[in-house]
Design an enzyme around this catalytic site. Structure first.
Site, PDB file in Angstrom:
ATOM      1  N   ALA A  37      67.374  42.195 133.275  1.00 33.17           N
ATOM      2  CA  ALA A  37      67.478  40.799 132.416  1.00 33.17           C
ATOM      3  C   ALA A  37      66.301  41.219 131.511  1.00 33.17           C
ATOM      4  CB  ALA A  37      67.811  39.497 132.768  1.00 33.17           C
ATOM      5  N   GLY A 277      69.042  25.133 147.581  1.00 28.35           N
ATOM      6  CA  GLY A 277      68.305  25.763 147.810  1.00 28.35           C
ATOM      7  C   GLY A 277      68.590  27.691 147.245  1.00 28.35           C
ATOM      8  N   HIS A 449      33.006  12.639 135.812  1.00 29.52           N
ATOM      9  CA  HIS A 449      33.178  11.303 134.869  1.00 29.52           C
ATOM     10  C   HIS A 449      33.723  10.682 134.302  1.00 29.52           C
ATOM     11  CE1 HIS A 449      33.826   7.061 135.919  1.00 29.52           C
ATOM     12  NE2 HIS A 449      33.439   6.683 135.256  1.00 29.52           N
TER      13      HIS A 449
END
Length: 470
Positions: A37, A277, A449
């Protein structure tokens, strides 16, 4: 066709295969890669990348819809939005196409020869590739099997019609009014939450007592809260039984379910997404011709990704869990260097795993329970995003960062987080574990921060007994 001879043959151009081929090419190894593919495999074409594009579009639409409903707190008002899934899919396909071209370009740059077609082993050194122009025979000194995995199909709900896998879910032309998701793992919840944000009424059917069962309950609590906010119905300890004989897909009552108390129920579903799955793609490659040792349904490998046959390596999903693209990439790079004569082996302390639900989940290393079982006494530090300024300004207060360490020497064994955008913290988590960081190393590192990364530092400080902001 003229026979091709090379030093390294890679079968499969997914994340593991193309990385292996590129690295081998960089090292001067004569390399050929075979792919039936487009390059990029499941991850790039019908997995990681397109699903994140769809998830992002759904998130943006939900934000705007929230503002249009007058529920926003940011002072932003908009007209009622609409969602055109066809345009979203076109945008997604454009991203995939650009990345396809990028991978092909990188292979060419590394002087890797690409052969398009399906490869079948003749023996341990030879494969036949069925191409558009005929059969191409390739002989190689070393072979890497990187064939990946495919979605698991339920025998009583075969793919087709209203029953779809994640592949079809990422190519729908319109948002289904009702969607049943069979399987409450990360794939099912990622896509289920995305479609709920687009406007679907989503029902999740999970056979286990809870969804996201691979994560501990505390980590998944913010996700469960969000499922409720999105109106997603979750049926646990429930088993899908098949299409309803009294209903019709698109007309309601399409899925038959056995509930936790043993009763029969019907779930309306225009589409039924099966996410129970994935299984390794080992059929059709002629693996019976080379007789590799297996570990259950996977190819057995050692710490150098060597199989039971000399000169044959296997990487990625076909070798077992964790089925993660970045694991395959790391294995592919390692194998290329081994073939080039370098001394390498697989010695990873942690492979970060991310669940792109809302909020996101990140795990790296051991959970508190696993750490306690292996190391005995441990220290756990947890810092909530409700006390993090950056998270608050992003309206992402739900969630936390958690650090797990040995109690005696403070060696960090595992790091987990749940929260908005925490996927971007996974690199820091993985680096800390790979470098053998101790709590003091993380606590002593100055974190910028205001960022959510400060939560990592604060969690380490908490484990040491002196968090500063809680």
């Amino acid at each position: 066709m003229k026979e091709i001879s090379c030093k390294l043959l890679v079968i499969g151009a997914g994340p593991g295969g193309y990385i292996s081929a590129i690295r081998a090419g960089q090292l001067g190894v004569d390399t050929v890669i075979v792919e039936v593919a487009k390059p990029g495999g499941t991850c790039l074409n019908v997995g990681c990348i397109p699903s994140k594009a769809l998830i992002h579009a759904a998130e943006e639409f939900e934000k705007i819809a929230h503002m249009a409903g007058g529920k926003g707190m940011l002072g932003i008002s908009v007209a009622a939005p609409t969602f055109d899934l066809t345009k979203t899919i076109t945008w997604k396909d454009g991203i995939v196409s650009r990345l396809n071209s990028g991978v092909a370009g990188l292979l060419k740059k590394a002087r890797v020869k690409t052969v398009h077609g399906w490869a079948t082993f003749r023996d341990g050194k030879t494969v036949e590739v069925e191409t558009e122009t005929g059969t191409q025979v390739i002989r190689a000194e070393a072979v890497v099997i990187a064939t990946g995995s495919v979605p698991v199909e339920l025998p009583f709900l075969p793919f087709g019609g209203p029953v779809i896998s994640s592949t079809e879910a990422l190519a729908l032309s319109e948002v289904p009014k009702t969607l049943a998701v069979i399987g409450g793992g990360y794939i099912g919840l990622e896509l289920g939450m995305a479609f709920a944000k687009m406007g679907s009424h989503v029902t999740v059917v999970e056979a286990l007592p809870r969804v996201l069962a691979q994560y501990d309950a505390e980590l998944t609590r913010p996700v469960l809260k969000r499922l409720g906010e999105l109106g997603i119905e979750v049926m646990t300890e429930a088993k899908a039984k098949g299409l309803s004989t009294q209903g019709q897909a698109g007309k309601g009552d399409a899925l038959r379910v056995e509930t936790a108390d043993g009763k029969d129920a019907k779930v309306a579903a225009d589409k039924i997404l099966v996410t129970v799955g994935r299984k390794p793609l080992t059929d059709g490659w002629g693996l019976d011709q080379i007789d590799l040792d297996m570990a259950g349904k996977f190819i057995r490998i050692d710490d150098q990704c060597r199989t039971s046959m000399r000169g044959i390596y296997a990487i990625g999903d076909v070798t077992g869990e964790p089925m993660l693209a970045h694991r395959a990439m790391a294995q592919g790079e390692m194998v290329a260097e081994i073939v080039a004569g370098h001394k390498r082996s697989w010695d990873k302390r942690a492979i970060p795993a991310i669940c792109f639900t809302d909020p996101e989940l990140v795990t790296a290393g051991l959970s508190p329970e696993e750490a306690k079982a292996q190391a005995g006494e441990i220290k756990v530090g947890q810092f909530p995003f409700a006390a993090n300024g950056r998270a608050m300004t992003k309206q992402g207060e739900d969630g936390f960062v958690r650090v797990v360490a040995r109690a005696d020497n403070h060696l960090v064994l595992g790091i987990q987080a749940v929260g908005q955008g925490v996927s971007e913290l996974s690199a820091a988590f993985g680096l800390a574990l790979e470098m053998g960081a101790r709590l003091e190393d993380i606590a002593g590192t100055i974190h910028a921060h205001p960022t959510q990364g400060e939560g990592f530092q604060e969690a380490a400080l908490k484990a040491l007994g002196h968090a500063l902001h809680i």
